[in-house]
Design a protein around this motif. Structure first.
Motif, PDB file in Angstrom:
ATOM      1  N   SER A  59      47.829 -47.863  82.705  1.00  0.00           N
ATOM      2  CA  SER A  59      47.446 -48.482  81.426  1.00  0.00           C
ATOM      3  C   SER A  59      46.680 -49.787  81.632  1.00  0.00           C
ATOM      4  CB  SER A  59      48.691 -48.731  80.576  1.00  0.00           C
ATOM      5  OG  SER A  59      49.554 -49.671  81.203  1.00  0.00           O
ATOM      6  N   LYS A  60      46.934 -50.465  82.759  1.00  0.00           N
ATOM      7  CA  LYS A  60      46.232 -51.712  83.049  1.00  0.00           C
ATOM      8  C   LYS A  60      44.895 -51.467  83.728  1.00  0.00           C
ATOM      9  CE  LYS A  60      50.496 -54.420  83.461  1.00  0.00           C
ATOM     10  NZ  LYS A  60      51.333 -55.268  84.332  1.00  0.00           N
ATOM     11  N   ASN A  61      44.700 -50.249  84.190  1.00  0.00           N
ATOM     12  CA  ASN A  61      43.451 -49.891  84.864  1.00  0.00           C
ATOM     13  C   ASN A  61      42.433 -49.417  83.832  1.00  0.00           C
ATOM     14  OD1 ASN A  61      41.425 -49.035  86.566  1.00  0.00           O
ATOM     15  ND2 ASN A  61      42.825 -48.098  88.037  1.00  0.00           N
ATOM     16  N   LYS A  62      41.191 -49.817  83.962  1.00  0.00           N
ATOM     17  CA  LYS A  62      40.160 -49.457  82.998  1.00  0.00           C
ATOM     18  C   LYS A  62      39.552 -48.083  83.262  1.00  0.00           C
ATOM     19  CE  LYS A  62      38.810 -54.239  82.057  1.00  0.00           C
ATOM     20  NZ  LYS A  62      37.702 -55.224  82.046  1.00  0.00           N
ATOM     21  N   GLU A  63      39.899 -47.461  84.384  1.00  0.00           N
ATOM     22  CA  GLU A  63      39.349 -46.151  84.701  1.00  0.00           C
ATOM     23  C   GLU A  63      39.848 -45.108  83.707  1.00  0.00           C
ATOM     24  OE1 GLU A  63      37.108 -45.238  86.859  1.00  0.00           O
ATOM     25  OE2 GLU A  63      36.837 -47.266  87.631  1.00  0.00           O
ATOM     26  N   SER A  64      38.927 -44.261  83.233  1.00  0.00           N
ATOM     27  CA  SER A  64      39.275 -43.272  82.207  1.00  0.00           C
ATOM     28  C   SER A  64      40.100 -42.117  82.761  1.00  0.00           C
ATOM     29  CB  SER A  64      37.991 -42.705  81.578  1.00  0.00           C
ATOM     30  OG  SER A  64      37.173 -42.102  82.565  1.00  0.00           O
ATOM     31  N   TRP A  65      39.993 -41.866  84.079  1.00  0.00           N
ATOM     32  CA  TRP A  65      40.722 -40.715  84.631  1.00  0.00           C
ATOM     33  C   TRP A  65      42.228 -40.925  84.538  1.00  0.00           C
ATOM     34  CZ3 TRP A  65      44.096 -41.669  88.569  1.00  0.00           C
ATOM     35  CH2 TRP A  65      43.904 -42.815  89.319  1.00  0.00           C
ATOM     36  N   GLY A  66      42.684 -42.163  84.735  1.00  0.00           N
ATOM     37  CA  GLY A  66      44.116 -42.441  84.641  1.00  0.00           C
ATOM     38  C   GLY A  66      44.638 -42.234  83.237  1.00  0.00           C
ATOM     39  N   LYS A  67      43.857 -42.664  82.245  1.00  0.00           N
ATOM     40  CA  LYS A  67      44.277 -42.489  80.861  1.00  0.00           C
ATOM     41  C   LYS A  67      44.312 -41.011  80.476  1.00  0.00           C
ATOM     42  CE  LYS A  67      42.526 -47.004  79.441  1.00  0.00           C
ATOM     43  NZ  LYS A  67      41.577 -47.753  78.583  1.00  0.00           N
ATOM     44  N   SER A  68      43.418 -40.226  81.046  1.00  0.00           N
ATOM     45  CA  SER A  68      43.419 -38.783  80.761  1.00  0.00           C
ATOM     46  C   SER A  68      44.677 -38.132  81.322  1.00  0.00           C
ATOM     47  CB  SER A  68      42.168 -38.127  81.366  1.00  0.00           C
ATOM     48  OG  SER A  68      40.999 -38.644  80.778  1.00  0.00           O
ATOM     49  N   LEU A  69      45.092 -38.546  82.521  1.00  0.00           N
ATOM     50  CA  LEU A  69      46.337 -38.033  83.096  1.00  0.00           C
ATOM     51  C   LEU A  69      47.532 -38.401  82.218  1.00  0.00           C
ATOM     52  CD1 LEU A  69      45.823 -38.821  86.893  1.00  0.00           C
ATOM     53  CD2 LEU A  69      45.591 -36.614  85.762  1.00  0.00           C
ATOM     54  N   THR A  70      47.497 -39.609  81.668  1.00  0.00           N
ATOM     55  CA  THR A  70      48.580 -40.053  80.788  1.00  0.00           C
ATOM     56  C   THR A  70      48.575 -39.282  79.471  1.00  0.00           C
ATOM     57  OG1 THR A  70      48.431 -42.273  81.759  1.00  0.00           O
ATOM     58  CG2 THR A  70      49.602 -42.052  79.660  1.00  0.00           C
ATOM     59  N   ASN A  71      47.382 -39.076  78.914  1.00  0.00           N
ATOM     60  CA  ASN A  71      47.285 -38.368  77.633  1.00  0.00           C
ATOM     61  C   ASN A  71      47.857 -36.962  77.723  1.00  0.00           C
ATOM     62  OD1 ASN A  71      46.052 -40.581  76.495  1.00  0.00           O
ATOM     63  ND2 ASN A  71      43.970 -39.826  76.818  1.00  0.00           N
TER      64      ASN A  71
END
Length: 422
Positions: A59-71
């Protein structure tokens, strides 16, 4: 399960007044409950400590791939797989002295582990699809089609492996059986296979990309491509209705893709105004002098007037109008429109622009405007086109021209055809 451990548990139960042999129901239930407890503890530890910590970092990282994994909760689903794997390792040995129950439990848990792995893989593929969409990869390649194909293949493999686990047979036996059912598979998955092949062709030849505006009359599609899947192409039409096209239809049939128009930076105006031929005539000297006051016509009229006068001076017989050259009102009007388009701020200066006459029709002489706007936006284009033709119809009387209009009821009323007799 080690015999010493069973003996220890049995002795403890005996000290509490519970008589049971090491392989009885009571010790077996205790060991099963203990296995479930271990699985639950491991799940809570992984989910509440590891997964939550990783999600905080993502969540603190701005990379979109991490947020996609979270979603798509990829890590949560991996954590949910761990207790099933633990039960698959611990429970069957506990039931060793109950062969049927042990075998059944082992096979069911094996299938459960396989289902969990497929569940995690599907979630990961969905996350990859979202990442590709955010990165703009889907504009060039039909990623969704490939992902759906992988899902389909994984699903079929999972079904074969599940059946082989439950039947305790080699998967090769079931795979060889699929060869016999090839005809049935081709029939059932016809659209899927055709869609996959079509998806490869569409991407390889860049025939259709996301957000392309396509038009396919045979399917009633006229709008923007919103989604390209394994078997269908979703088109949102200009009236906000949605048309679902078979992917292979775009390869087999004819359709219009407006992408090149958008990329070119110019949108074509291709419309005619019909001139009443009875209003076409030669211009008088006074009319020409009057039109010389029009700024964009001044240079043309001076040069053409000089050219015509020099030509006419070579003829001695000037008594008949047919022996001389004259300027016509439609010729001057056509020159005016050509200059007007070249000077228009919303007409593309590097693309073809012309005003031409077409074959006369019963509705009059078509004078066609062929030009390109310098903005491809639909609303902008329609506004520019309407402004140009508003001006054309309004300026025509200054050249002594009339647009053609079919005879109507109001015209008949004005000449007294429909008046009541006295």
């Amino acid at each position: 399960m080690d015999h010493g451990v069973r003996k220890y548990v049995t002795d403890k139960l005996a000290s509490m007044g519970v008589n049971s042999d090491p392989y009885g129901v009571e010790p077996t239930l205790i060991f099963i409950l203990a296995s479930v407890g271990v699985a639950v503890v491991c799940y809570l530890l992984i989910h509440r400590v590891i997964v939550r910590s990783v999600n905080v970092i993502i969540s603190k990282n701005k990379e979109s791939w991490g947020k996609s994994l979270t979603n798509h909760e990829v890590l949560e689903k991996i954590a949910a797989t761990v207790p099933v794997m633990i039960l698959d390792v611990l429970v069957p040995p506990i039931l060793t002295h109950h062969p049927l129950l042990s075998t059944t439990t082992d096979r069911l848990l094996g299938v459960g582990v396989l289902v969990m792995f497929v569940w995690v893989l599907f979630s990961l593929l969905d996350a990859l699809d979202e990442i590709a969409h955010k990165k703009g990869v889907t504009k060039r390649l039909p990623i969704k089609s490939f992902i759906q194909l992988i899902k389909l293949f994984t699903f079929i493999v999972a079904i074969v492996l599940s059946v082989s686990i439950l039947a305790d047979e080699s998967p090769i036996i079931f795979l060889s059986g699929l060869g016999v059912a090839t005809g049935l598979v081709m029939l059932v998955f016809r659209d899927t296979i055709l869609g996959f092949v079509a998806g490869i062709q569409l991407s390889a030849n860049r025939m259709v990309n996301l957000n392309d505006w396509i038009e396919m009359e045979s399917y009633g599609a006229n709008g923007s491509v919103e989604e390209i899947s394994l078997t269908t192409v979703k088109v949102r039409n200009f009236d906000n209705t949605v048309t679902m096209l078979p992917a292979y239809a775009l390869v087999q049939g004819a359709f219009i893709n407006w992408r090149c128009m958008s990329e070119s930076g110019g949108r074509r105006i291709y419309r005619s105004v019909y001139i009443d031929v009875t209003s076409i005539r030669f211009m008088t000297e006074d009319e020409i002098e009057e039109l010389k006051q029009v700024r964009i016509l001044r240079e043309f009229l001076f040069e053409r007037d000089k050219e015509i006068k020099e030509f006419n001076e070579t003829f001695e017989d000037v008594h008949h109008v047919a022996n001389l050259r004259h300027m016509t009102n439609i010729g001057i009007f056509r020159a005016y429109l050509s200059t007007y388009l070249r000077a228009h701020k919303n007409i593309h200066s590097y693309m073809l622009s012309m005003v031409r006459q077409l074959q006369p029709t019963p509705e009059g002489l078509p004078l066609q405007i062929y030009a390109f706007t310098n903005n491809t936006d639909w609303v902008f284009y329609e506004g520019v086109q309407a402004d140009i033709f508003d001006h054309i119809y309004a300026i025509m009387p200054y050249f002594g021209l009339r647009p053609f209009q079919a005879f109507g009821g109001n015209d008949a009323k004005n000449i007294g055809c429909l008046t009541k007799p006295e």
